[in-house]
Design a protein around this motif. Structure first.
Motif, PDB file in Angstrom:
ATOM      1  N   VAL A  23       0.860  -1.177   0.000  1.00 23.04           N
ATOM      2  CA  VAL A  23       0.000   0.000   0.000  1.00 23.04           C
ATOM      3  C   VAL A  23       0.901   1.234   0.000  1.00 23.04           C
ATOM      4  CG1 VAL A  23      -1.866   1.209   1.166  1.00 23.04           C
ATOM      5  CG2 VAL A  23      -1.789  -1.293   1.186  1.00 23.04           C
ATOM      6  N   ARG A  24       0.800   1.989  -1.096  1.00 27.22           N
ATOM      7  CA  ARG A  24       1.728   3.098  -1.325  1.00 27.22           C
ATOM      8  C   ARG A  24       0.988   4.370  -1.724  1.00 27.22           C
ATOM      9  NH1 ARG A  24       6.331   1.175  -0.530  1.00 27.22           N
ATOM     10  NH2 ARG A  24       6.990  -0.894  -1.075  1.00 27.22           N
ATOM     11  N   LEU A  25       1.789   5.382  -1.982  1.00 28.96           N
ATOM     12  CA  LEU A  25       1.319   6.711  -2.351  1.00 28.96           C
ATOM     13  C   LEU A  25       0.258   6.689  -3.446  1.00 28.96           C
ATOM     14  CD1 LEU A  25       1.635   9.831  -2.337  1.00 28.96           C
ATOM     15  CD2 LEU A  25       3.537   9.529  -3.916  1.00 28.96           C
ATOM     16  N   THR A  26       0.371   5.779  -4.399  1.00 26.15           N
ATOM     17  CA  THR A  26      -0.572   5.737  -5.517  1.00 26.15           C
ATOM     18  C   THR A  26      -2.009   5.487  -5.072  1.00 26.15           C
ATOM     19  OG1 THR A  26      -0.028   3.405  -5.842  1.00 26.15           O
ATOM     20  CG2 THR A  26       1.156   5.007  -7.203  1.00 26.15           C
ATOM     21  N   LEU A  27      -2.196   4.939  -3.883  1.00 24.68           N
ATOM     22  CA  LEU A  27      -3.543   4.673  -3.369  1.00 24.68           C
ATOM     23  C   LEU A  27      -4.039   5.765  -2.421  1.00 24.68           C
ATOM     24  CD1 LEU A  27      -3.013   0.870  -2.640  1.00 24.68           C
ATOM     25  CD2 LEU A  27      -4.312   1.867  -4.533  1.00 24.68           C
ATOM     26  N   ILE A  57       3.740  -0.810   3.751  1.00 23.87           N
ATOM     27  CA  ILE A  57       2.925   0.395   3.796  1.00 23.87           C
ATOM     28  C   ILE A  57       3.879   1.584   3.872  1.00 23.87           C
ATOM     29  CG2 ILE A  57       2.650   0.216   6.306  1.00 23.87           C
ATOM     30  CD1 ILE A  57      -0.210   1.272   5.964  1.00 23.87           C
ATOM     31  N   ASP A  58       3.660   2.593   3.060  1.00 29.23           N
ATOM     32  CA  ASP A  58       4.601   3.719   3.034  1.00 29.23           C
ATOM     33  C   ASP A  58       4.202   4.798   4.037  1.00 29.23           C
ATOM     34  OD1 ASP A  58       2.598   5.232   1.810  1.00 29.23           O
ATOM     35  OD2 ASP A  58       3.649   5.431  -0.091  1.00 29.23           O
ATOM     36  N   LEU A  64      -1.806   9.400   6.526  1.00 27.99           N
ATOM     37  CA  LEU A  64      -3.258   9.483   6.332  1.00 27.99           C
ATOM     38  C   LEU A  64      -4.001   8.669   7.388  1.00 27.99           C
ATOM     39  CD1 LEU A  64      -3.603   9.445   2.445  1.00 27.99           C
ATOM     40  CD2 LEU A  64      -3.871  11.382   4.008  1.00 27.99           C
ATOM     41  N   LEU A  65      -3.421   7.549   7.804  1.00 24.64           N
ATOM     42  CA  LEU A  65      -4.042   6.784   8.889  1.00 24.64           C
ATOM     43  C   LEU A  65      -4.018   7.582  10.190  1.00 24.64           C
ATOM     44  CD1 LEU A  65      -2.831   3.119   8.250  1.00 24.64           C
ATOM     45  CD2 LEU A  65      -5.114   4.089   7.893  1.00 24.64           C
ATOM     46  N   ALA A  66      -2.922   8.295  10.438  1.00 23.25           N
ATOM     47  CA  ALA A  66      -2.864   9.149  11.632  1.00 23.25           C
ATOM     48  C   ALA A  66      -3.934  10.241  11.553  1.00 23.25           C
ATOM     49  CB  ALA A  66      -1.468   9.747  11.775  1.00 23.25           C
ATOM     50  N   LYS A  67      -4.134  10.799  10.362  1.00 25.13           N
ATOM     51  CA  LYS A  67      -5.193  11.793  10.152  1.00 25.13           C
ATOM     52  C   LYS A  67      -6.554  11.185  10.484  1.00 25.13           C
ATOM     53  CE  LYS A  67      -7.405  14.360   6.364  1.00 25.13           C
ATOM     54  NZ  LYS A  67      -7.294  14.720   4.934  1.00 25.13           N
ATOM     55  N   LEU A  68      -6.783   9.963  10.040  1.00 26.83           N
ATOM     56  CA  LEU A  68      -8.028   9.256  10.311  1.00 26.83           C
ATOM     57  C   LEU A  68      -8.250   9.134  11.816  1.00 26.83           C
ATOM     58  CD1 LEU A  68      -9.307   6.154   8.511  1.00 26.83           C
ATOM     59  CD2 LEU A  68      -9.075   6.102  10.966  1.00 26.83           C
ATOM     60  N   SER A  69      -7.202   8.809  12.558  1.00 25.04           N
ATOM     61  CA  SER A  69      -7.318   8.682  14.007  1.00 25.04           C
ATOM     62  C   SER A  69      -7.678  10.015  14.658  1.00 25.04           C
ATOM     63  CB  SER A  69      -6.011   8.149  14.601  1.00 25.04           C
ATOM     64  OG  SER A  69      -6.105   8.098  16.010  1.00 25.04           O
ATOM     65  N   ILE A  70      -7.024  11.073  14.217  1.00 30.76           N
ATOM     66  CA  ILE A  70      -7.307  12.403  14.766  1.00 30.76           C
ATOM     67  C   ILE A  70      -8.765  12.781  14.523  1.00 30.76           C
ATOM     68  CG2 ILE A  70      -6.819  14.873  14.459  1.00 30.76           C
ATOM     69  CD1 ILE A  70      -3.850  13.913  13.841  1.00 30.76           C
ATOM     70  N   LEU A  71      -9.243  12.554  13.297  1.00 33.36           N
ATOM     71  CA  LEU A  71     -10.638  12.869  12.979  1.00 33.36           C
ATOM     72  C   LEU A  71     -11.607  11.992  13.778  1.00 33.36           C
ATOM     73  CD1 LEU A  71     -10.358  13.366   9.113  1.00 33.36           C
ATOM     74  CD2 LEU A  71     -10.760  15.135  10.848  1.00 33.36           C
ATOM     75  N   SER A  72     -11.273  10.743  13.985  1.00 33.78           N
ATOM     76  CA  SER A  72     -12.131   9.842  14.757  1.00 33.78           C
ATOM     77  C   SER A  72     -12.256  10.324  16.202  1.00 33.78           C
ATOM     78  CB  SER A  72     -11.572   8.417  14.719  1.00 33.78           C
ATOM     79  OG  SER A  72     -12.362   7.558  15.499  1.00 33.78           O
ATOM     80  N   LEU A  92       6.542  -1.604  12.893  1.00 33.24           N
ATOM     81  CA  LEU A  92       6.499  -0.293  12.247  1.00 33.24           C
ATOM     82  C   LEU A  92       5.468   0.611  12.917  1.00 33.24           C
ATOM     83  CD1 LEU A  92       7.247   1.664   9.904  1.00 33.24           C
ATOM     84  CD2 LEU A  92       5.479   0.500   8.547  1.00 33.24           C
ATOM     85  N   LEU A  93       4.281   0.084  13.155  1.00 32.51           N
ATOM     86  CA  LEU A  93       3.219   0.871  13.787  1.00 32.51           C
ATOM     87  C   LEU A  93       3.647   1.379  15.160  1.00 32.51           C
ATOM     88  CD1 LEU A  93       0.137  -1.348  12.865  1.00 32.51           C
ATOM     89  CD2 LEU A  93       0.830   0.801  11.775  1.00 32.51           C
TER      90      LEU A  93
END
Length: 160
Positions: A23-27, A57-58, A64-72, A92-93
Motif C-alpha cells: 500500500v503506497r502513495l498511488t492509493l 505500507i509507506d 493518512l491513517l494518523a489523520k483518520l485517528s485524529i478525525l475519529s 512499524l506501527l
C-alpha cells in the motif's frame, strides 16, 4: 505481491478499510477521499483498518491513517482499531507511535463480506505533493522520533 489495493465496506456504522499487498502513495488519493466520506457520514460509530494482508505500507499512507485517528477522536471520541498479525507491520506501527493513537489488535472483530476496491483516482502533481506534505506533518506531530525522521523531507517538500 507488488500491487496493492485498499478495500472498503460499511456495516451498521462500522467502517472497515482492508489494505492488501503493498500500500503506497498511488492509493492515497482514494484513501483520503474515503476518509472524508467516512467522517461526512451521519451514522459513523467506529472504524477498523485491517492490515492482516498488508505486505508493506509507506509513510504517506501512515500519515493518512494518523489523520483518520485524529478525525475519529474529534468526531466520536474513539480511537480507531488497527488489525495486524504481521510482526514487521506491528513493529512499524509501534515505532511510529501508532499505539498511542490506535487500538492495535491481532484479530479482526468485524469482517464484512461486501468489501469493494477503492477506485483509482487521477491526481495532479501539486495535489500529490500537498497530500504527501500533510501526511508527513501529521506523522511528525505524533512523537519526537517521527519529527526527526521526517523533518528533512518536509523541509524539502515545502521548498519545492
Amino acid at each position: 505481491m507488488s500491487n496493492g489495493k485498499i478495500q472498503f465496506a460499511e456495516q451498521d456504522g462500522i467502517f472497515v478499510l482492508k489494505f492488501v499487498g503493498e500500500v503506497r502513495l498511488t492509493l492515497c488519493s482514494a484513501l483520503d477521499a474515503t476518509i472524508e466520506k467516512i467522517f461526512a457520514s451521519a451514522n459513523f460509530t467506529s472504524i477498523v483498518i485491517d492490515l492482516i494482508e498488508t505486505r508493506s505500507i509507506d509513510s504517506t499512507t501512515l500519515g493518512l491513517l494518523a489523520k483518520l485517528s485524529i478525525l475519529s477522536r474529534q468526531k466520536v471520541g474513539l480511537l480507531p482499531t488497527l488489525v495486524t498479525d504481521q510482526p514487521d507491520i506491528t513493529r512499524l506501527l509501534h515505532s511510529m507511535g501508532f499505539d498511542q493513537v490506535f487500538n492495535i489488535v491481532d484479530q479482526p472483530s468485524v469482517t464484512p463480506e461486501n468489501l469493494t476496491d477503492l477506485p483509482s483516482q487521477d491526481v495532479s502533481e501539486p495535489e500529490v505533493k500537498a497530500r504527501v506534505l500533510e501526511a508527513h506533518r501529521i506523522l511528525m506531530g505524533l512523537n519526537e522520533s517521527n519529527r526527526e525522521a521526517f523533518h528533512d523531507l518536509v523541509l524539502a517538500l515545502e521548498r519545492s
